[in-house]
Enzyme design. Structure first.
Site, PDB file in Angstrom:
ATOM      1  N   ALA A  66       5.297  92.989  99.643  1.00  0.00           N
ATOM      2  CA  ALA A  66       5.925  92.409  98.410  1.00  0.00           C
ATOM      3  C   ALA A  66       6.417  92.111  98.415  1.00  0.00           C
ATOM      4  CB  ALA A  66       4.939  93.315  97.149  1.00  0.00           C
ATOM      5  N   GLY A 117       3.913  96.321 101.196  1.00  0.00           N
ATOM      6  CA  GLY A 117       1.914  95.812 101.610  1.00  0.00           C
ATOM      7  C   GLY A 117       1.763  95.624 102.676  1.00  0.00           C
ATOM      8  N   GLU A 120       0.226  98.030 104.282  1.00  0.00           N
ATOM      9  CA  GLU A 120      -0.885  98.388 103.047  1.00  0.00           C
ATOM     10  C   GLU A 120      -2.465  97.771 103.653  1.00  0.00           C
ATOM     11  OE1 GLU A 120       0.833  98.418  99.538  1.00  0.00           O
ATOM     12  OE2 GLU A 120      -0.086 100.261  99.261  1.00  0.00           O
ATOM     13  N   GLU A 142       8.514 101.704  99.174  1.00  0.00           N
ATOM     14  CA  GLU A 142       7.924 101.437  98.349  1.00  0.00           C
ATOM     15  C   GLU A 142       9.272 102.016  96.951  1.00  0.00           C
ATOM     16  OE1 GLU A 142       5.996 101.857  99.519  1.00  0.00           O
ATOM     17  OE2 GLU A 142       4.387  99.685  99.530  1.00  0.00           O
TER      18      GLU A 142
END
Ligand code: NAD
Length: 731
Positions: A66, A117, A120, A142
């Site tokens: 992200a 992300g 993910e 994260e």
């Protein structure tokens, strides 16, 4: 779509190329998040598409995760209160759920690193193929910035690899190399680099199914979920481990655990909603906001040269000499070699120089054995370091760094001999840890090119380099040192000359407050435990042992000589003196506050005579015990923060990003705070000053705040508020 390109081949396989325009690396920007639902809708509804392969159009990686700038500002600033924040958080999560339930098989062709992300996104695909390259890492880091995976990672990873392995990876923020990822069950296939798409298509053509294991009736969580006798253990042990590692300082770790525990008890759709709720709750904590700002945003800015003086052409150091091939010099030679810098490594005699180069070889061998470099690369990197005693070889160096003994005369001699070989424009850096740069620069015939370049030990692991300006250091020397530090991939901060500079000076107050507590009669084990409870990596006595008691002793003697009448002995100086005189130098000789012969180390029994224990904590249930623990924690953190504020007032440091990140990366200042300046800002200047006034009255002037803080408190200012205001005004 701007960020995704779709090419459908004759077999009906859509090749989705993820390629964010204008960026060298894909990140999940607001734009990408907004387009994901469109992409999924197309895959789902276009009848010509039978299945899809998602890959990256970037040579640098699949997706780095992200864009935290977009996330931290975006999700909470969008208006709409809590529901608005939840909706913003759900956007990515919901899109990935739609992807895995679109009814068609989707494979990820991971042709570069996939973090956060990015991984993910791959986990929401039905099949994962990764290229076999040492450069590729897969992981969910994260937690390192005060968050946890919020794009389904907390739900898909445990369902894929089991609760224990998933929790360990997510709480440590660790990553896998391709083959380890395959071994762990994170990916299905490792293939030759460049053939990822081909392999992913082959899976589709062989009849790959578009259903995730957790969406089938027969699915069971590997190793068992929360209500399984074995699975339950993971939560019992996991909770205790998180507590032990974080002392409750990181809401992200606790919320991660809750999301996994609760999410695993319900079907995936509900599980993902639970994850988003905890994610937003975590994002709203001051700790997450502080960590994202310091450890991500500020770090990125400093790593890009935010504090480099403007108007000086960029330099690219190709040849750098290091004088002194000891622990620090050899470490510096190693990081230079990795960065492709030709290195001359000089010592007093050839044996010492060779020993330094052998250390470089040892460090390179570790990389070789991990598969991070191959034999040819190893040979080339080691070959770029020349061990010698010959000062003539300095010729042509862009920079010389001295890391000889911490002795003014030796450093002066080395400076003169090196400068005789240096071309105009080349600079000279000293890696001194304690000697003021302005004084050392007196040995230089070109003090404008003389600068402090302070590395931390061990050089290969520590990310920070502190640049110290002497009175006469010129702007070009600053710019060139920064170019060098960015080239060796370290994070720089620039500070003004001061005794102990910025980092050593402020860090030492943590050790001194520990000594004050020891003198007051607190038990040594209690002091160190409370030190760790503040979020510092270790307690003050342990860290004092690591730094070395004899060094502390020597610095105190030198400072006494330098300051004369103005010298005030540090807390516990007598205890340290007696220990050093008795041969206890700290961890380096196995004898300090602790005895290191036994494992685990034990408190040295003789300490009880030098500092008899008279104070304890009354017992865990006593309300006074909690208050006492809080008081000791506050003392340890605030003492450091007050010293940072003094440095600010004296002009040693003037950028909150450097002050905060320098503290976290340089001496391990409790990362959950975002750094000492953020700690003061978030506490509120008035409250901080009030508490320090009380501490001053109780314990002494070491807690006395500089006038600057009172003035700022009176005006309702904050450090970051002022800094951001000044930046806006300049723009
Ligand atoms: P060290 O004793 O391991 O290495 C010093 C090296 O310098 C030795 O190999 C020695 O032979 C060599 N040397 C001495 N005189 C020399 C001369 N005239 N010419 C060429 N070489 C000479 O010491 P170190 O721990 O590597 O520290 C070196 C410098 O870095 C010191 O100034 C120290 O204060 C500073 N420093 C140390 C640390 C640390 O944690 N050790 C951290 C930051 C900075």
């Amino acid at each position: 779509m701007e960020n995704f390109k779709i090419d459908v081949d004759a077999d009906g396989i859509a090749l989705v190329t993820f390629d964010v325009p204008g960026q060298s690396m894909n990140t999940l920007t607001n734009g990408v998040m907004a387009e994901l639902p469109t992409l999924v809708e197309r895959l789902k509804t276009d009848d010509a598409i039978k299945g899809a392969v998602i890959t990256s159009g970037k040579a640098s990686g699949f997706c780095a995760g992200a864009d935290l700038g977009d996330i931290s500002g975006g999700m909470l600033a969008g208006g709409g209160g809590l529901q608005g924040a939840y909706d913003a958080g759900w956007r990515f999560n919901g899109a990935l759920r739609a992807l895995e339930t679109c009814g068609k098989p989707v494979a990820a062709a991971i042709n570069g690193l996939a973090l956060g992300g990015g991984l993910e996104l791959a986990l929401a695909c039905h099949y994962r193929v990764v290229g076999d390259s040492p450069k590729i890492q897969l992981g969910l880091p994260e937690i390192k910035v005060g968050l946890f995976p919020g794009g389904g990672g907390t739900q898909r990873l445990p369902r894929l690899i089991g609760v224990q392995a998933a929790l360990m990876a997510m709480t440590a923020g660790s990553s896998w190399r391709p083959n380890d990822a395959k071994g762990a069950g994170v990916v299905h296939e490792v293939v030759a680099p460049g053939t990822e798409v081909e392999a992913a298509k082959a899976w589709l053509k062989a009849g790959g199914k578009g259903v995730q294991p957790w969406d089938t009736k027969e699915f069971k969580i590997p190793g068992g979920g929360p209500y399984h006798p074995a699975g339950m253990q993971n939560f019992l042990v996991g909770n205790a481990m998180i507590r032990k590692q974080s002392y409750g300082n990181f809401p992200a770790a606790i919320n991660l655990m809750k999301a996994v525990y609760e999410g695993l008890q319900v079907p995936m759709d509900a599980a993902l909603r639970i994850e988003t709720r905890y994610f937003i709750k975590t994002l709203m904590t001051p700790q997450a906001q502080a960590m994202i700002r310091s450890l991500f945003l500020s770090k990125q800015e400093l790593d890009k040269g935010a504090v480099r003086p403007a108007g000086i052409p960029k330099s690219d150091p190709k040849k750098v000499t290091v004088i002194g091939a000891g622990m620090m010099g050899a470490g510096i030679a190693y990081v230079q070699a990795l960065a492709g810098i030709e290195t001359i490594l000089i010592d007093r005699d050839q044996d010492a120089a060779d020993k330094g180069k052998a250390h470089v070889a040892d460090l390179l061998k570790k990389r070789l054995s991990k598969g991070a470099i191959d034999q040819a690369k190893y040979d080339a990197l080691l070959g770029s370091v020349t061990a010698t005693t010959d000062y003539d070889l300095i010729k042509g160096s862009d920079l010389v760094i001295e890391a000889v003994f911490e002795n003014r005369e030796i450093k002066a001699d080395v400076t003169k001999r090196a400068e005789a070989q240096l071309a105009p424009g080349a600079i000279f850096g000293s890696n001194t840890s304690t000697l003021p740069i302005t004084g050392l620069a007196e040995a230089s015939v070109r003090p404008e090119d003389f600068i402090g370049i302070h590395f931390f030990s061990p050089v290969d692991k520590m990310m920070l380099v502190e640049i110290i300006l002497g009175e006469k250091t010129g702007q070009a020397a600053i710019a060139k040192s920064l170019d060098y530090i960015l080239k060796i991939k370290k994070t720089p901060i620039v500070v003004n000359d001061s005794r102990g500079f910025y980092t050593s000076r402020c860090f030492s107050t943590f050790l001194m407050e520990g000594m004050a507590m020891l003198e007051e009669g607190y038990a040594p084990a209690l002091i160190d435990n409370i030190g760790r409870m503040t979020g510092m990596p270790r307690g003050p006595l342990e860290m004092h042992d690591d730094v070395a008691l004899d060094l502390s002793y020597k610095i105190a003697k030198q400072t006494a000589l330098d300051l004369g009448d103005k010298f005030v002995p540090a807390e516990g100086a007598d205890i340290v003196a007696k220990m050093v005189e008795g041969g206890r130098f700290g961890r380096k000789n196995g004898m300090g506050f602790y005895d290191y012969a036994s494992k685990p180390k034990t408190i040295w029994p003789g300490l009880a005579e030098l500092a008899p224990t008279t104070k304890g904590i009354d017992g865990p249930e006593e309300p006074t015990a909690f208050a006492q623990i809080d008081e000791l924690k506050t003392r340890l953190l605030y003492r450091q923060a007050v010293e940072v504020a003094r440095c600010w007032e004296e002009g040693v440091i003037d950028d909150p990003r450097e002050a905060d990140l320098g503290a976290i990366l340089g001496w391990g200042f409790a990362p959950w705070t975002g750094g000492p300046i953020t700690l003061i800002d978030q506490t509120g200047l008035s409250t901080f000053v009030e508490t320090c006034d009380r501490l001053t009255a109780t314990y002494g002037d070491r807690f006395k705040v500089p006038q600057l803080l009172r003035d700022m408190a009176a005006k309702g200012e904050t450090f970051y508020g002022n800094f951001e205001g000044a930046q806006k005004a300049a723009a």
